[in-house]
Design a protein around this motif. Structure first.
Motif, PDB file in Angstrom:
ATOM      1  N   GLY A  11      -5.587  -8.633  -0.821  1.00 36.25           N
ATOM      2  CA  GLY A  11      -4.580  -8.128  -1.764  1.00 36.25           C
ATOM      3  C   GLY A  11      -3.307  -8.958  -1.802  1.00 36.25           C
ATOM      4  O   GLY A  11      -3.183  -9.976  -1.122  1.00 36.25           O
ATOM      5  N   THR A  12      -2.345  -8.491  -2.600  1.00 35.53           N
ATOM      6  CA  THR A  12      -1.079  -9.209  -2.773  1.00 35.53           C
ATOM      7  C   THR A  12      -0.212  -9.130  -1.520  1.00 35.53           C
ATOM      8  O   THR A  12       0.432 -10.106  -1.155  1.00 35.53           O
ATOM      9  N   THR A  13      -0.223  -7.974  -0.872  1.00 36.54           N
ATOM     10  CA  THR A  13       0.637  -7.841   0.302  1.00 36.54           C
ATOM     11  C   THR A  13      -0.134  -7.901   1.606  1.00 36.54           C
ATOM     12  O   THR A  13       0.440  -8.186   2.641  1.00 36.54           O
ATOM     13  N   SER A  14      -1.452  -7.618   1.546  1.00 35.51           N
ATOM     14  CA  SER A  14      -2.212  -7.611   2.789  1.00 35.51           C
ATOM     15  C   SER A  14      -3.669  -7.934   2.512  1.00 35.51           C
ATOM     16  O   SER A  14      -4.114  -7.947   1.367  1.00 35.51           O
ATOM     17  N   ARG A  16      -7.520  -6.656   3.877  1.00 36.50           N
ATOM     18  CA  ARG A  16      -8.218  -5.617   4.633  1.00 36.50           C
ATOM     19  C   ARG A  16      -9.675  -5.994   4.767  1.00 36.50           C
ATOM     20  O   ARG A  16     -10.233  -6.632   3.892  1.00 36.50           O
ATOM     21  N   GLY A 270      -0.520   0.623  -6.888  1.00 35.74           N
ATOM     22  CA  GLY A 270      -0.254  -0.202  -5.704  1.00 35.74           C
ATOM     23  C   GLY A 270       1.045  -0.950  -5.894  1.00 35.74           C
ATOM     24  O   GLY A 270       2.057  -0.357  -6.270  1.00 35.74           O
ATOM     25  N   THR A 271       1.034  -2.256  -5.636  1.00 30.48           N
ATOM     26  CA  THR A 271       2.189  -3.121  -5.892  1.00 30.48           C
ATOM     27  C   THR A 271       2.614  -2.937  -7.353  1.00 30.48           C
ATOM     28  O   THR A 271       3.784  -2.741  -7.671  1.00 30.48           O
ATOM     29  N   GLY A 315       4.723   0.421  -7.238  1.00 32.17           N
ATOM     30  CA  GLY A 315       4.949   0.581  -5.797  1.00 32.17           C
ATOM     31  C   GLY A 315       5.973  -0.417  -5.273  1.00 32.17           C
ATOM     32  O   GLY A 315       6.727  -0.120  -4.345  1.00 32.17           O
ATOM     33  N   GLN A 319       9.356  -0.417  -2.716  1.00 32.82           N
ATOM     34  CA  GLN A 319       9.687  -1.403  -1.681  1.00 32.82           C
ATOM     35  C   GLN A 319      11.093  -1.968  -1.894  1.00 32.82           C
ATOM     36  O   GLN A 319      11.809  -2.259  -0.939  1.00 32.82           O
ATOM     37  N   ALA A 331       8.388   3.883   2.645  1.00 31.87           N
ATOM     38  CA  ALA A 331       8.036   4.283   1.273  1.00 31.87           C
ATOM     39  C   ALA A 331       7.946   5.801   1.137  1.00 31.87           C
ATOM     40  O   ALA A 331       8.374   6.372   0.129  1.00 31.87           O
ATOM     41  N   ALA A 332       7.423   6.474   2.158  1.00 33.79           N
ATOM     42  CA  ALA A 332       7.228   7.921   2.073  1.00 33.79           C
ATOM     43  C   ALA A 332       8.559   8.660   1.908  1.00 33.79           C
ATOM     44  O   ALA A 332       8.617   9.737   1.301  1.00 33.79           O
ATOM     45  N   GLY A 416      -1.878   3.235  -2.955  1.00 33.72           N
ATOM     46  CA  GLY A 416      -0.882   3.654  -1.956  1.00 33.72           C
ATOM     47  C   GLY A 416       0.112   4.692  -2.445  1.00 33.72           C
ATOM     48  O   GLY A 416       0.461   5.622  -1.711  1.00 33.72           O
ATOM     49  N   ASN A 420       2.149   9.982  -2.545  1.00 34.13           N
ATOM     50  CA  ASN A 420       3.409  10.634  -2.897  1.00 34.13           C
ATOM     51  C   ASN A 420       3.126  11.805  -3.846  1.00 34.13           C
ATOM     52  O   ASN A 420       2.912  11.628  -5.036  1.00 34.13           O
TER      53      ASN A 420
HETATM   54  N1  LIG Z   1       4.495   7.699   0.010  1.00 32.91           N
HETATM   55  C1  LIG Z   1       4.718   6.716  -0.869  1.00 32.91           C
HETATM   56  N2  LIG Z   1       5.527   6.906  -1.925  1.00 32.91           N
HETATM   57  C2  LIG Z   1       5.749   5.926  -2.833  1.00 32.91           C
HETATM   58  N3  LIG Z   1       5.202   4.706  -2.740  1.00 32.91           N
HETATM   59  C3  LIG Z   1       4.384   4.464  -1.713  1.00 32.91           C
HETATM   60  C4  LIG Z   1       4.090   5.426  -0.728  1.00 32.91           C
HETATM   61  N4  LIG Z   1       3.247   4.878   0.180  1.00 32.91           N
HETATM   62  C5  LIG Z   1       3.023   3.609  -0.233  1.00 32.91           C
HETATM   63  N5  LIG Z   1       3.708   3.353  -1.369  1.00 32.91           N
HETATM   64  C6  LIG Z   1       3.719   2.101  -2.128  1.00 32.91           C
HETATM   65  O1  LIG Z   1       2.370   1.733  -2.332  1.00 32.91           O
HETATM   66  C7  LIG Z   1       2.243   0.326  -2.354  1.00 32.91           C
HETATM   67  C8  LIG Z   1       1.063  -0.065  -1.495  1.00 32.91           C
HETATM   68  O2  LIG Z   1      -0.092   0.500  -2.048  1.00 32.91           O
HETATM   69  P1  LIG Z   1      -1.487  -0.210  -1.830  1.00 32.91           P
HETATM   70  O3  LIG Z   1      -1.725  -0.378  -0.393  1.00 32.91           O
HETATM   71  O4  LIG Z   1      -2.479   0.510  -2.671  1.00 32.91           O
HETATM   72  O5  LIG Z   1      -1.077  -1.577  -2.447  1.00 32.91           O
HETATM   73  P2  LIG Z   1      -1.938  -2.708  -3.008  1.00 32.91           P
HETATM   74  O6  LIG Z   1      -1.430  -3.009  -4.367  1.00 32.91           O
HETATM   75  O7  LIG Z   1      -3.398  -2.437  -2.820  1.00 32.91           O
HETATM   76  O8  LIG Z   1      -1.547  -3.865  -2.107  1.00 32.91           O
HETATM   77  P3  LIG Z   1      -2.106  -5.236  -2.398  1.00 32.91           P
HETATM   78  O9  LIG Z   1      -1.279  -5.691  -3.551  1.00 32.91           O
HETATM   79  O10 LIG Z   1      -1.895  -5.958  -1.135  1.00 32.91           O
HETATM   80  O11 LIG Z   1      -3.534  -5.070  -2.785  1.00 32.91           O
HETATM   81  C9  LIG Z   1       3.546  -0.249  -1.846  1.00 32.91           C
HETATM   82  O12 LIG Z   1       4.190  -0.891  -2.925  1.00 32.91           O
HETATM   83  C10 LIG Z   1       4.349   0.965  -1.385  1.00 32.91           C
HETATM   84  O13 LIG Z   1       5.705   0.839  -1.732  1.00 32.91           O
END
Ligand SMILES: Nc1ncnc2c1ncn2[C@@H]1O[C@H](COP(=O)(O)OP(=O)(O)OP(=O)(O)O)[C@@H](O)[C@H]1O
Ligand SMILES: [Mg+2]
Length: 505
Positions: A11-14, A16, A270-271, A315, A319, A331-332, A416, A420
């Motif tokens: 993914g963009t941030t991590s 898995r 997500g992001t 998301g 951040q 984030a929570a 992610g 919420n």
């Molecule tokens: N409880 C929450 N409330 C609001 N936003 C949240 C919460 N928990 C996580 N996030 C947001 O969710 C995002 C991460 O979600 P997720 O892991 O699905 O991302 P992703 O897009 O799959 O990451 P990647 O881009 O690496 O694939 C982050 O931007 C974070 O700020």
């Protein structure tokens, strides 16, 4: 006996690695973040070598956590952040430049020139995409034009292009020692270089960006028993496991949410946010700012297409509250803060940090907070951020309904942000439609595992996969029609205020 299927989610941030059983249940996972490299405003890069090292670690750690051996994996799928562009030397395995990430806007002049010259229309017609900084084509062109020696190397077959699926696949299958240089139709459909009808690279489009065919991967079905090779015994798995599924992350989530019939859709938070509607084997051209893209192609079956509403910042706005505004520490906490107020008090936040993607496609937009009064607090800003996630989703749901005539009875969500509760309640309120989240929220990795497992017979067909899908939670709309209409009208006015702000040369 191989009772499990693994999936790499780059993914963009991590990154898995997740392991699933026959029932589609998660058995083990490991996840590691990588650095976000921000050299200038608007530039976003990743180090491909770091991404490959993280991939190695998460595979090994997930197997260890699950107490499993590589031989327990019947197959592996790969899913990835789409559009992000890597160009590397196949002789050494070294990247010529950092990966240029999908959010990066350095190619805005390239996109604007395509539009001015009328080539934008050709790209829309052939590739289903508006010319934008988002897609890979301009990013490859930028590397060819700005990194010394890459153009000559590319012409001689000494520079390969791939999105991160392709980079990870090439490394897993041997790297300089016979690595497989291939991608799938869904990733290829995000480059502006693939013709959506032929599902092949298109010479006219390659000409627009000056991209030599020699640097491009072979385009395969998303689920295929042989096309992607097997892992090398010398590589992190130390075993030969077939890689039989490759899908871009949003298409993988569509598969993970079992949206196999025309008219079925999912929204991933997500992001950014990505709403994908299955349109079947029919190519639907958007009149309302959505992308036409490939949803998946399984084996020799015809490709299934989709309409997609891509939103750059959702998301990641949460951040931003955490890392830049520092009004929350995780984030929570955004939920707790936003819950302290009844409504936004007239404040709207439009997080147009990279311009606006769907349905506006305005690279001249920049973020704005409007309607401010002395009365407003951090709590309102947190609430306005969650509302922005939901209003942007309403914009793309409306565009999707206009383009397809499909009216959603329920919105299937994952990602992610769906942790919420308040945000999901606001989403139901803003749309006037119930919102439903499945038990397995990691639909991206699950979809890649499904694609891989379908190719080897680990799973029989889509009907079997449908039986795995279970709802974990549902949010019903509570706002009155008046409140819904008034709130949305305010959002539309706020969006107007962000346009025509940045100048693009
Ligand atoms: N409880 C929450 N409330 C609001 N936003 C949240 C919460 N928990 C996580 N996030 C947001 O969710 C995002 C991460 O979600 P997720 O892991 O699905 O991302 P992703 O897009 O799959 O990451 P990647 O881009 O690496 O694939 C982050 O931007 C974070 O700020
Ligand atoms: Mg993801």
């Amino acid at each position: 006996m191989a009772d499990f299927v693994g999936a790499v989610d780059q993914g963009t941030t991590s990154t898995r690695f997740m392991i699933f059983d026959h029932g589609g249940n998660e058995v083990a996972k490991h996840q590691l973040e990588h650095a976000q490299i921000l050299p200038r405003p608007g530039w976003v890069e990743h180090d491909p070598v770091e991404i490959w090292e993280r991939t190695n670690s998460v595979i090994q750690n997930a197997l260890r956590h699950g107490n499993l051996a590589p031989e327990d994996l019947a197959a592996i799928g790969i899913t990835n952040q789409r559009e992000t562009t890597v160009v590397w030397d196949p002789r050494s395995g070294r990247p010529y430049y950092n990966a240029i990430v999908w959010q990066d806007t350095r190619t805005d002049a390239i996109a604007a020139a395509l539009e001015r010259s009328g080539r934008g229309e050709v790209i829309r017609r052939k590739a289903g995409l508006p010319p934008a900084t988002y897609f890979s084509g301009g990013k490859i062109q930028w590397i060819l034009e700005n990194v010394d020696g890459v153009r000559e190397a590319a012409e001689q077959g000494h520079a390969l292009f791939g999105n991160t699926d392709c980079w990870v696949l090439w490394n897993l299958t041997g790297g300089p020692d016979g690595g497989v240089h291939a991608t799938d139709v869904t990733n290829a459909s995000r480059t502006m270089l693939m013709n959506l009808e032929t599902l092949d690279w298109d010479d006219e489009l390659l000409g627009f960006f000056g991209v030599p065919r020699a640097m491009l991967p072979t385009i395969n079905a998303s689920s295929h028993p042989e096309a992607y090779g097997t892992t090398r015994t010398s590589r992190p798995l130390r075993a030969a496991v077939p890689i039989t599924g490759v899908l871009g992350d949003q298409q993988a989530a569509t598969v993970g949410q079992v949206c196999f019939a025309p008219g079925e859709a999912k929204n991933t938070y997500g992001t950014g946010n990505f709403l994908v509607l299955n349109t079947g084997t029919e190519l639907v051209r958007s009149q309302h700012g959505l992308l036409t893209t490939v949803a998946y192609r399984f084996g020799d079956s015809p490709a299934v297409y989709a309409l997609e509403g891509s939103i750059a910042v959702t998301g990641s706005a949460v951040q931003w509250l955490r890392d830049q505004m520092k009004i929350i520490t995780n984030a929570a906490e955004s939920e707790r803060l936003a819950s302290a107020v009844e409504d936004n008090g007239g404040m709207y936040f439009v997080p147009a940090f990279s311009g606006l993607f769907a349905p506006y496609w305005r690279s001249d937009a920049r973020g704005a907070i409007v309607g401010l009064a002395r009365y407003h607090t951090n709590e309102h800003l947190a609430r306005a951020t969650l509302e922005a996630i939901c209003y942007q989703s309403r914009d793309v749901v409306e565009a999707m309904e206009q383009d397809s005539g499909v009216h959603l009875d329920v919105l299937k969500v994952d990602g992610g942000v769906t942790a919420n509760d308040l945000c999901m309640q606001i989403q139901a309120d803003v749309l006037g439609v119930p919102v439903s989240r499945p038990v397995v929220a990691e639909t991206t990795a699950l979809g890649a595992a499904y694609a891989a497992g379908l190719a080897t017979g680990f799973w029989r067909d889509g009907d079997e996969l449908r039986t795995h899908w279970q709802e974990s939670k549902r949010w019903e709309p509570q706002w009155s029609e008046d409140r819904r209409a008034e709130g949305y009208a305010g959002w539309k006015k706020a969006v107007e205020r962000t346009l025509d702000w940045a100048t693009v040369d």
